[in-house]
Scaffold this motif. Structure first.
Motif, short mmCIF file in Angstrom:
data_model
loop_
_atom_site.label_atom_id
_atom_site.label_comp_id
_atom_site.label_asym_id
_atom_site.label_seq_id
_atom_site.Cartn_x
_atom_site.Cartn_y
_atom_site.Cartn_z
N GLN A 106 -41.49 10.06 -12.55
CA GLN A 106 -41.03 9.97 -13.93
C GLN A 106 -40.49 11.33 -14.37
OE1 GLN A 106 -40.84 7.02 -15.55
NE2 GLN A 106 -41.58 6.19 -13.62
N GLY A 107 -39.57 11.31 -15.32
CA GLY A 107 -39.02 12.55 -15.84
C GLY A 107 -38.09 13.26 -14.87
N LEU A 108 -37.56 12.54 -13.93
CA LEU A 108 -36.67 13.10 -12.93
C LEU A 108 -35.27 13.31 -13.52
CD1 LEU A 108 -36.46 13.74 -9.85
CD2 LEU A 108 -35.76 11.39 -9.55
N ASP A 109 -34.69 14.46 -13.27
CA ASP A 109 -33.31 14.71 -13.69
C ASP A 109 -32.39 14.10 -12.64
OD1 ASP A 109 -30.89 15.62 -14.63
OD2 ASP A 109 -31.24 17.71 -14.06
N VAL A 110 -31.92 12.89 -12.90
CA VAL A 110 -31.13 12.17 -11.89
C VAL A 110 -29.79 12.84 -11.60
CG1 VAL A 110 -32.25 9.95 -12.21
CG2 VAL A 110 -30.28 10.52 -13.60
N LYS A 111 -29.31 13.65 -12.52
CA LYS A 111 -28.04 14.35 -12.25
C LYS A 111 -28.17 15.27 -11.04
CE LYS A 111 -25.70 14.18 -16.60
NZ LYS A 111 -24.27 13.99 -16.45
N SER A 112 -29.38 15.76 -10.80
CA SER A 112 -29.60 16.64 -9.65
C SER A 112 -29.48 15.88 -8.33
CB SER A 112 -30.98 17.30 -9.74
OG SER A 112 -32.00 16.32 -9.59
N LEU A 113 -29.50 14.56 -8.38
CA LEU A 113 -29.42 13.74 -7.17
C LEU A 113 -28.00 13.38 -6.77
CD1 LEU A 113 -32.31 11.26 -8.01
CD2 LEU A 113 -32.43 13.34 -6.65
N GLU A 114 -27.05 13.66 -7.63
CA GLU A 114 -25.65 13.29 -7.40
C GLU A 114 -25.15 13.77 -6.03
OE1 GLU A 114 -22.10 11.50 -8.55
OE2 GLU A 114 -23.68 11.83 -10.03
N ASN A 115 -25.26 15.05 -5.75
CA ASN A 115 -24.77 15.59 -4.48
C ASN A 115 -25.57 15.06 -3.30
OD1 ASN A 115 -22.70 17.09 -5.60
ND2 ASN A 115 -23.90 18.95 -5.74
N TRP A 116 -26.88 15.00 -3.45
CA TRP A 116 -27.75 14.54 -2.36
C TRP A 116 -27.33 13.13 -1.92
CZ3 TRP A 116 -33.74 15.31 -2.96
CH2 TRP A 116 -34.38 15.14 -1.74
N ILE A 117 -27.22 12.23 -2.88
CA ILE A 117 -26.84 10.85 -2.57
C ILE A 117 -25.41 10.78 -2.06
CG2 ILE A 117 -26.39 8.60 -3.63
CD1 ILE A 117 -28.97 9.10 -5.30
N GLY A 118 -24.51 11.53 -2.67
CA GLY A 118 -23.13 11.56 -2.21
C GLY A 118 -23.00 12.03 -0.78
N HIS A 119 -23.76 13.06 -0.42
CA HIS A 119 -23.71 13.57 0.96
C HIS A 119 -24.28 12.55 1.94
CE1 HIS A 119 -23.58 17.96 -0.63
NE2 HIS A 119 -22.38 17.43 -0.55
N LEU A 120 -25.35 11.87 1.55
CA LEU A 120 -25.93 10.85 2.43
C LEU A 120 -24.98 9.68 2.66
CD1 LEU A 120 -29.66 10.78 1.29
CD2 LEU A 120 -28.82 11.25 3.61
N VAL A 121 -24.33 9.24 1.61
CA VAL A 121 -23.37 8.13 1.75
C VAL A 121 -22.21 8.57 2.64
CG1 VAL A 121 -21.74 6.65 0.50
CG2 VAL A 121 -24.06 6.99 -0.38
N ALA A 122 -21.74 9.80 2.47
CA ALA A 122 -20.65 10.31 3.31
C ALA A 122 -21.11 10.43 4.77
CB ALA A 122 -20.18 11.67 2.80
N ALA A 123 -22.32 10.93 4.99
CA ALA A 123 -22.85 11.06 6.35
C ALA A 123 -23.00 9.69 7.01
CB ALA A 123 -24.19 11.79 6.33
N TYR A 124 -23.43 8.72 6.25
CA TYR A 124 -23.55 7.35 6.76
C TYR A 124 -22.20 6.87 7.29
CZ TYR A 124 -24.06 2.25 6.67
OH TYR A 124 -24.06 0.92 7.01
#
Length: 106
Positions: free
Chosen positions: A25-43
């Motif tokens: 809870q209380g997670l700043d989801v904006k900080s996940l943008e790059n992480w998720i983007g990089h994983l999708v690109a790596a996939y």
């Protein structure tokens, strides 16, 4: 050897993301943008044959991550869940706690 390293790094990052967002809870989801983007690109860069072999495990790991993101409030969390859902080809786990697969080393 390089492919093994790439798969390891992809899997480690995917597992770390799953653990990071799990029931948080209380997670700043904006900080996940790059992480998720990089994983999708790596996939997308994984060779098709290896991607197909890994897909059931990818579905489970990213599926649980999607379920954790869906539990967070806000449009941004919903959007990131949708982005990550694009790499899930099978059905989503019922919850972030849905660990149905027996590990090969158990």
């Amino acid at each position: 050897m390089e492919l093994c390293l790439q798969i390891y790094e992809f899997a480690a990052s995917a597992g770390a993301l799953e653990g990071y967002v799990y029931r948080r809870q209380g997670l700043d989801v904006k900080s996940l943008e790059n992480w998720i983007g990089h994983l999708v690109a790596a996939y997308g860069l994984l060779p098709p044959e290896e991607r197909q072999a890994l897909q059931p495990s990818i579905d489970q790991t990213f599926g649980r991550t999607v379920r954790s993101l869906e539990a967070l409030p806000g449009v941004e969390a919903e959007r990131l869940a949708s982005v990550l859902r694009t790499v899930v080809k099978g059905s989503l786990p019922a919850s972030p706690d849905d660990f149905q697969k027996q590990k090969w080393f158990e």
